[in-house]
Design a protein around this motif. Structure first.
Motif, PDB file in Angstrom:
ATOM      1  N   LEU A 128      22.748  54.635  72.177  1.00 12.84           N
ATOM      2  CA  LEU A 128      22.407  55.226  70.883  1.00 12.84           C
ATOM      3  C   LEU A 128      20.896  55.239  70.656  1.00 12.84           C
ATOM      4  N   ALA A 129      20.193  54.230  71.173  1.00 16.06           N
ATOM      5  CA  ALA A 129      18.732  54.162  71.051  1.00 16.06           C
ATOM      6  C   ALA A 129      18.202  53.349  72.220  1.00 16.06           C
ATOM      7  N   VAL A 130      17.129  53.823  72.836  1.00 16.19           N
ATOM      8  CA  VAL A 130      16.554  53.134  73.988  1.00 16.19           C
ATOM      9  C   VAL A 130      15.053  53.394  74.024  1.00 16.19           C
ATOM     10  N   GLY A 211      21.091  61.873  69.732  1.00 13.45           N
ATOM     11  CA  GLY A 211      20.506  62.575  68.591  1.00 13.45           C
ATOM     12  C   GLY A 211      20.460  61.676  67.372  1.00 13.45           C
ATOM     13  N   THR A 212      20.715  62.244  66.233  1.00 12.00           N
ATOM     14  CA  THR A 212      20.660  61.475  64.988  1.00 12.00           C
ATOM     15  C   THR A 212      21.991  60.830  64.633  1.00 12.00           C
ATOM     16  N   LEU A 213      22.961  60.862  65.535  1.00  8.68           N
ATOM     17  CA  LEU A 213      24.275  60.285  65.269  1.00  8.68           C
ATOM     18  C   LEU A 213      24.138  58.825  64.842  1.00  8.68           C
ATOM     19  N   ALA A 214      24.714  58.509  63.679  1.00  6.96           N
ATOM     20  CA  ALA A 214      24.723  57.142  63.141  1.00  6.96           C
ATOM     21  C   ALA A 214      23.314  56.602  62.883  1.00  6.96           C
ATOM     22  N   SER A 215      22.326  57.483  62.731  1.00 10.59           N
ATOM     23  CA  SER A 215      20.954  57.013  62.545  1.00 10.59           C
ATOM     24  C   SER A 215      20.754  56.158  61.288  1.00 10.59           C
ATOM     25  N   ASP A 279      32.145  53.148  67.584  1.00 13.18           N
ATOM     26  CA  ASP A 279      32.731  53.949  68.659  1.00 13.18           C
ATOM     27  C   ASP A 279      32.162  55.361  68.527  1.00 13.18           C
ATOM     28  N   GLU A 280      31.334  55.773  69.489  1.00 10.81           N
ATOM     29  CA  GLU A 280      30.602  57.034  69.353  1.00 10.81           C
ATOM     30  C   GLU A 280      31.511  58.240  69.112  1.00 10.81           C
ATOM     31  N   PRO A 281      32.614  58.432  69.862  1.00 12.39           N
ATOM     32  CA  PRO A 281      33.475  59.597  69.583  1.00 12.39           C
ATOM     33  C   PRO A 281      34.070  59.573  68.178  1.00 12.39           C
ATOM     34  N   LEU A 282      34.481  58.388  67.701  1.00 11.03           N
ATOM     35  CA  LEU A 282      35.021  58.301  66.346  1.00 11.03           C
ATOM     36  C   LEU A 282      33.920  58.535  65.315  1.00 11.03           C
ATOM     37  N   GLN A 283      32.714  58.040  65.601  1.00  9.97           N
ATOM     38  CA  GLN A 283      31.583  58.272  64.704  1.00  9.97           C
ATOM     39  C   GLN A 283      31.310  59.765  64.580  1.00  9.97           C
ATOM     40  N   TYR A 284      31.343  60.470  65.695  1.00 12.61           N
ATOM     41  CA  TYR A 284      31.117  61.922  65.679  1.00 12.61           C
ATOM     42  C   TYR A 284      32.194  62.631  64.859  1.00 12.61           C
ATOM     43  N   THR A 285      33.447  62.226  65.058  1.00  8.83           N
ATOM     44  CA  THR A 285      34.546  62.844  64.322  1.00  8.83           C
ATOM     45  C   THR A 285      34.412  62.598  62.826  1.00  8.83           C
ATOM     46  N   ALA A 286      34.040  61.383  62.450  1.00  8.34           N
ATOM     47  CA  ALA A 286      33.886  61.056  61.032  1.00  8.34           C
ATOM     48  C   ALA A 286      32.761  61.874  60.412  1.00  8.34           C
ATOM     49  N   GLU A 287      31.656  62.026  61.128  1.00  7.42           N
ATOM     50  CA  GLU A 287      30.535  62.793  60.582  1.00  7.42           C
ATOM     51  C   GLU A 287      30.899  64.270  60.461  1.00  7.42           C
ATOM     52  N   GLN A 288      31.639  64.795  61.429  1.00  7.87           N
ATOM     53  CA  GLN A 288      32.028  66.203  61.367  1.00  7.87           C
ATOM     54  C   GLN A 288      32.974  66.467  60.195  1.00  7.87           C
ATOM     55  N   ALA A 289      33.981  65.601  60.026  1.00  8.29           N
ATOM     56  CA  ALA A 289      34.941  65.789  58.931  1.00  8.29           C
ATOM     57  C   ALA A 289      34.261  65.635  57.577  1.00  8.29           C
ATOM     58  N   VAL A 349      24.091  70.015  56.260  1.00  6.44           N
ATOM     59  CA  VAL A 349      24.026  68.583  55.960  1.00  6.44           C
ATOM     60  C   VAL A 349      23.136  67.902  56.982  1.00  6.44           C
ATOM     61  N   SER A 350      22.658  66.728  56.629  1.00  8.89           N
ATOM     62  CA  SER A 350      21.843  65.931  57.548  1.00  8.89           C
ATOM     63  C   SER A 350      22.157  64.463  57.328  1.00  8.89           C
ATOM     64  N   GLU A 351      21.685  63.646  58.243  1.00 11.44           N
ATOM     65  CA  GLU A 351      21.891  62.213  58.104  1.00 11.44           C
ATOM     66  C   GLU A 351      21.183  61.714  56.847  1.00 11.44           C
ATOM     67  N   ALA A 352      21.828  60.813  56.132  1.00 10.25           N
ATOM     68  CA  ALA A 352      21.242  60.257  54.909  1.00 10.25           C
ATOM     69  C   ALA A 352      20.033  59.400  55.257  1.00 10.25           C
ATOM     70  N   PRO A 353      19.088  59.257  54.336  1.00  6.10           N
ATOM     71  CA  PRO A 353      17.911  58.425  54.614  1.00  6.10           C
ATOM     72  C   PRO A 353      18.223  56.943  54.673  1.00  6.10           C
ATOM     73  N   GLN A 354      19.417  56.546  54.258  1.00  7.68           N
ATOM     74  CA  GLN A 354      19.801  55.136  54.314  1.00  7.68           C
ATOM     75  C   GLN A 354      21.312  55.034  54.485  1.00  7.68           C
ATOM     76  N   ASN A 355      21.753  53.829  54.764  1.00  9.51           N
ATOM     77  CA  ASN A 355      23.178  53.579  54.956  1.00  9.51           C
ATOM     78  C   ASN A 355      23.850  53.487  53.586  1.00  9.51           C
ATOM     79  N   LEU A 356      24.293  54.621  53.062  1.00  7.89           N
ATOM     80  CA  LEU A 356      24.845  54.685  51.712  1.00  7.89           C
ATOM     81  C   LEU A 356      26.059  53.772  51.554  1.00  7.89           C
ATOM     82  N   ALA A 357      26.849  53.617  52.598  1.00  9.65           N
ATOM     83  CA  ALA A 357      28.067  52.821  52.507  1.00  9.65           C
ATOM     84  C   ALA A 357      27.770  51.373  52.158  1.00  9.65           C
TER      85      ALA A 357
END
Length: 658
Positions: A128-130, A211-215, A279-289, A349-357
């Motif tokens: 996710l980041a390196v 990319g910005t997934l789960a950023s 879990d990256e695939p589940l994270q992608y699915t959640a963001e898409q939905a 849509v774009s990734e939020a500036p913070q972890n809203l959850a």
């Protein structure tokens, strides 16, 4: 008297005396030549001139005085030798180390060797980041004699036009960055040129292969390489590693001394990596939905979280905002959105500036009714089948409370009150529970205190206390309109219900990965009981009815029993609760007969405003994907069909979702 001899002549003695007198006269009387001044017939008399003084010869010292002077000189010489020798001893022996150190410091130039920052991976090791090694190209323009020539040679390697490099090479400041984060391959080419005044400073650059997934969860690193948000900030002490250092010798004008050795060298130690529970695939699915629903319902933003019931591990945590939100007409139904949704500045849509959850508090609305019903069942103030006479409105201390839609007086069980999300019926149950017991249950379920996740920016929320209690607050609290909590806090409470009444601390980091590649699992989440297994079982059945025939039918998943709750809450403003802006929530778990996963979905200002209409469908998509991904057995008796089928008309859907 003259003595004479008998012959009349002066005796010899007399003659000698007379000669002596004559001689004295000649010595004392001046000689006046004829005609001299003062003599008869001479010139007038003048004062004689003073006789010339004859310089007396210097007296030569005697032998005794000479010896005394020699001895004094010898003593002085000995004193000087002693002083010089003493000073040499002081410089080279007594303070030799100190002066040597000072001289070394004047020539020594410490150079920091940055450590490679640890990577961040999903639960399967996907990156996710390196951090990748890079170099910064620096110019000491005092040493550059031909700026134009060097600029032309450097331009193709550093990716900067020669016309821009020439002014930089002529600044005469001694420190001019020409290019940051140059790849190691290009940096090696620059080093091979051996250009005077051009040096390379090692560093690193953070890259995001996904990319910005789960950023908002992963966070970010600032220009100095330090974690500035999210997990990058929370675990910076592990990720950063330990920088090394070495010391080079330079002249006072900053020129490296030829063939000078490197001293005091300490190698950098790379940082530890993080293996997340994500879990990256589940994270992608959640963001898409979630992104599709934000676009379709014209919401301002939203969040979706999926959690493992038993371990508290967070499998997905999506946080999105609309890039250009356009309000929809009230009462309009969301339109279908084609997938995939572009998530980024160029998309809707774009990734939020913070972890809203974890960091954004909101009024939870009816999902907070878990507090009221769990306290009532625990205290025996009600049972799932206890019947209440429920009107459409109810007066409490001069304030009118009402259900979402008008209805005649109804006779509803506690289960039906929960399924239909009746505010009036819930207020009756809250009255039976009492003020102190409600407040106690709020804290027992984890509200009013920071979550054990400890995510940067998260807090305890805003929970009412005994000193702020008003006569109508037991109704407001029971329906979730007086306390501000985070979506993660709500999910934690429902996850405890799904876990048989045991609260499990949420978790985002599954293991650490050392610089040596060794993986070390983090300690399991802490647990404590918040309700009995019996009460949890009763609530499980009651919350299934929310999906079976209540406000959450849109949260149903083919083949699985789902238990959950909808929520529609007003947004707090500076002047009070808004009458036009709402948050929509659905929270639940599946399979309800044997809970494995729990999830929450929150949408900010959607149209329509109801959680059952906009949040429940997202829950169904994300949870359905997760159940199949992890091969969770289907619930018996459903035959692969959903436990309820949402109505097709907007009017009925809104009524059910109220």
């Amino acid at each position: 008297m003259t003595v004479t001899s008998p012959t009349g002549r002066p005796t010899p003695v007399a003659r000698a005396a007379r000669a002596a007198r004559t001689l004295r006269t000649l010595r004392t009387a001046p000689f006046w030549p004829p005609g001299a001044p003062g003599t008869p017939g001479g010139a007038p008399t003048r004062r004689p001139a003073a006789p010339l003084r004859r310089r007396q010869p210097r007296r030569q010292p005697g032998r005794q005085e000479l010896n005394r002077r020699v001895r004094a000189f010898r003593v002085l010489l000995v004193v000087l030798v002693v002083v010089v020798v003493g000073r040499l001893v002081d410089v080279q022996v007594v303070h030799g180390a100190q002066y040597s150190q000072q001289a070394q410091q004047e020539l020594a130039q410490p150079v920091q060797l940055p450590a490679i920052r640890g990577g961040i991976y999903d639960r399967a090791g996907r990156v996710l980041a390196v951090s990748v090694p890079t170099d910064m190209v620096l110019a000491d323009d005092f040493q550059i004699r031909h700026p134009l020539n060097e600029a032309e040679v450097l331009a193709p390697l550093v990716g900067v036009a020669a016309t821009k490099l020439v002014p930089l090479l002529q600044q005469h400041s001694g420190y001019v960055p020409l290019r940051r984060n140059l790849s190691s391959a290009d940096a090696a080419k620059v080093a091979a040129l051996a250009l005077p005044g051009i040096t390379l400073v090692p560093g690193s650059q953070r890259e995001l292969p996904a990319g910005t997934l789960a950023s908002p969860v992963v966070g970010l690193v600032n220009s100095s390489g330090k974690g500035a948000a999210g997990l990058e900030q929370q675990y910076n002490h592990l990720l950063a590693g330990k920088a090394g250092h070495e010391t080079l010798l330079e002249s006072p004008i900053g020129v490296a001394l030829p063939d000078s050795p490197v001293t005091q060298k300490a190698a950098a130690v790379g940082g530890s990596g993080l293996e997340l529970t994500i879990d990256e695939p589940l994270q992608y699915t959640a963001e898409q939905a979630l992104g599709a629903e934000i676009e379709a319902s014209h919401a301002v933003g939203g969040t979706a979280v999926v959690m493992d019931v038993k371990t508290g591990q967070i499998l997905a945590m999506a946080n999105l905002v609309a890039t250009h939100p356009v309000p929809a007409a009230p009462g309009t139904r969301p339109s279908a959105v084609s997938k995939p949704v572009t998530i980024g500045p160029s998309g809707p849509v774009s990734e939020a500036p913070q972890n809203l959850a974890a960091t954004q508090d909101y009024l939870p609305g009816s999902v907070f009714k878990l507090v009221t019903f769990s306290a009532a069942l625990t205290d025996g103030a009600t049972t799932p089948t206890t019947t209440y006479t429920v009107p459409w409105t109810r007066q409490v201390d001069g304030i009118t409370f009402h259900d979402a839609t008008p209805h005649p007086v109804q006779h509803l069980t506690a289960t039906t009150i929960l399924a239909q999300s009746s505010n009036v019926g819930t207020s009756m149950i809250a009255t039976a529970v009492g003020e102190s017991r409600l407040l106690s249950q709020v804290k027992r379920l984890g509200f009013g205190r920071p979550t054990p996740l400890g995510f940067p920016g998260s807090g305890p929320g805003l929970v009412i206390g005994p000193t702020q209690w008003n006569p109508t607050d037991y109704v407001d609290l029971a329906i979730g309109q007086v306390d501000a909590v985070s979506p993660l806090q709500v999910l934690n409470a429902y996850n405890a219900l799904a876990n048989g009444g045991v609260y499990v601390a949420p978790k985002l980091v599954r293991a650490t990965v050392g610089a040596d590649g060794r993986v070390r699992a983090t300690p399991p989440s802490s647990e404590h009981r918040v309700m009995s297994a019996t009460v949890a079982g009763e609530l499980d059945t009651m919350f299934q009815q929310v999906v079976n025939a209540g406000t959450g039918v849109a949260g149903a998943i083919p083949g699985y029993l789902v238990a959950g709750k909808t929520g529609t809450s007003q947004i707090a403003t500076a002047t009070g609760l808004s009458t036009t802006q709402f948050d929509a929530t659905f929270v639940g778990f599946a399979p309800a007969n044997h809970p494995v996963l729990s999830a929450i979905v929150v949408l900010d200002q959607p149209q329509p405003i109801y959680g059952g209409a906009v949040a429940a469908p997202v829950f169904s998509q994300v949870m359905g994907y997760a159940l199949h991904r992890y091969d969770i057995p289907a619930s018996p008796g459903l035959g692969g069909k959903p436990q309820a089928t949402p109505s097709s008309t907007l009017t009925q859907l809104v009524k059910e979702a109220a």
